[in-house]
Design a protein around this motif. Sequence first.
Motif, PDB file in Angstrom:
ATOM      1  N   ASN A 191      89.537   1.093  26.601  1.00 41.89           N
ATOM      2  CA  ASN A 191      90.555   0.814  27.614  1.00 41.89           C
ATOM      3  C   ASN A 191      89.550   1.531  28.910  1.00 41.89           C
ATOM      4  N   PRO A 217      98.227   8.396  28.154  1.00 43.67           N
ATOM      5  CA  PRO A 217      97.534   8.197  27.273  1.00 43.67           C
ATOM      6  C   PRO A 217      96.672   6.964  27.674  1.00 43.67           C
ATOM      7  N   TYR A 243      88.628  -0.842  18.517  1.00 41.31           N
ATOM      8  CA  TYR A 243      89.375  -0.156  19.539  1.00 41.31           C
ATOM      9  C   TYR A 243      89.003   0.710  20.146  1.00 41.31           C
ATOM     10  N   PRO A 245      89.900   3.838  23.369  1.00 41.00           N
ATOM     11  CA  PRO A 245      91.293   4.468  22.430  1.00 41.00           C
ATOM     12  C   PRO A 245      91.453   4.071  20.746  1.00 41.00           C
ATOM     13  N   ALA A 246      91.563   4.422  19.447  1.00 41.13           N
ATOM     14  CA  ALA A 246      92.348   4.543  18.315  1.00 41.13           C
ATOM     15  C   ALA A 246      93.506   3.676  18.827  1.00 41.13           C
ATOM     16  N   TRP A 247      94.614   4.228  19.311  1.00 42.32           N
ATOM     17  CA  TRP A 247      95.442   4.043  19.243  1.00 42.32           C
ATOM     18  C   TRP A 247      95.956   3.105  20.212  1.00 42.32           C
ATOM     19  N   LEU A 248      95.055   2.115  20.446  1.00 39.50           N
ATOM     20  CA  LEU A 248      94.933   0.625  21.031  1.00 39.50           C
ATOM     21  C   LEU A 248      95.484  -0.360  19.787  1.00 39.50           C
ATOM     22  N   ARG A 249      94.699  -0.009  18.661  1.00 45.80           N
ATOM     23  CA  ARG A 249      95.578  -0.572  17.517  1.00 45.80           C
ATOM     24  C   ARG A 249      96.435  -1.022  17.188  1.00 45.80           C
ATOM     25  N   ALA A 250      97.836   0.265  17.395  1.00 44.67           N
ATOM     26  CA  ALA A 250      99.216   0.042  17.731  1.00 44.67           C
ATOM     27  C   ALA A 250      99.388  -0.894  18.658  1.00 44.67           C
ATOM     28  N   VAL A 251      98.695  -1.712  19.673  1.00 45.35           N
ATOM     29  CA  VAL A 251      99.256  -2.258  20.511  1.00 45.35           C
ATOM     30  C   VAL A 251      99.938  -3.590  20.415  1.00 45.35           C
TER      31      VAL A 251
END
Length: 299
Positions: A191, A217, A243, A245-251
Amino acid sequence: MALPGLRSAGSPLLGRTAVITGAARGLGAAMARELDRRGARVALLGLEAPLLAEVARSLHNDAAWWEVDVTDDTAMAEAARSVDARLGPASVVVANAGVAEGGPFALSDPDTWRRVIEVNLIGSAVTARSCLPALLHTRGYHLQIASLAAMGTSPLMSAYCASKAGVESFAHALRAELAHEGVGVGIAYINWTDTDMIHDADRHAVLRELRAHMPAPARKVYPAEQVAARLVGAIERRSASVYMPAWLRAVQPVRAALPPIVTRIARTELPRLAPSTRFETTGMLGAGGRADEDLRHAR
């Protein structure tokens, strides 16, 4: 999984040759320093010779730099042969070179729009083609730098979004093609990273406002060194994806929903911004983009 043939003690990058494009500044330079910190010999490829030399001087292991345009097949093939002769065959290749421009598609300069596609997509393919003989020899790993833009999209950034969607698809195809050869291919979804490209984008009111309306975020900017550390860790593991940040995986599971959401927000926000904000083209963003523009105009 560690790179084949390396001792388990320490980083699996120790003593290996790593090639990185777009290495003169920003994320490329940060990754070069992180690769060097973990023991790799780094080959720096890019356009800005003084900055490439400066990055090379900051490294502790064997390093060298080549001033080269990633879209030039002949020059890239020659650079790859020179890397092999000077530092040894590449075990790691990072296709990082990239440029961006913003503004309404209808107002965009066709040559500038096309150049974003050429550098980001065609340049990534040229990088892979040039370094593939070495990667096949070392059974190495190729990391393609993509973006959240590969999973979603954004108004006023059509060339960049198209190019990042393209490099994602290219990397998936390359991974399937090379799997039986023992060559790994990874995709880095990143990102906002603290680079001159992002700083320049924020100087343009419409791009700054659009980012400001993203969820908190999603608009956070991360230091290049932090992003580099995560990506180099993924290189050590030969990850299929990383990813930051790591939360991009959830996208990923819900990415099909992103374009309608972006369209709905843009339908409201663009008319709201229009009375107070000029919708104009930005030209190439950042000092790296301007260096590429200077190269193009010099031809």
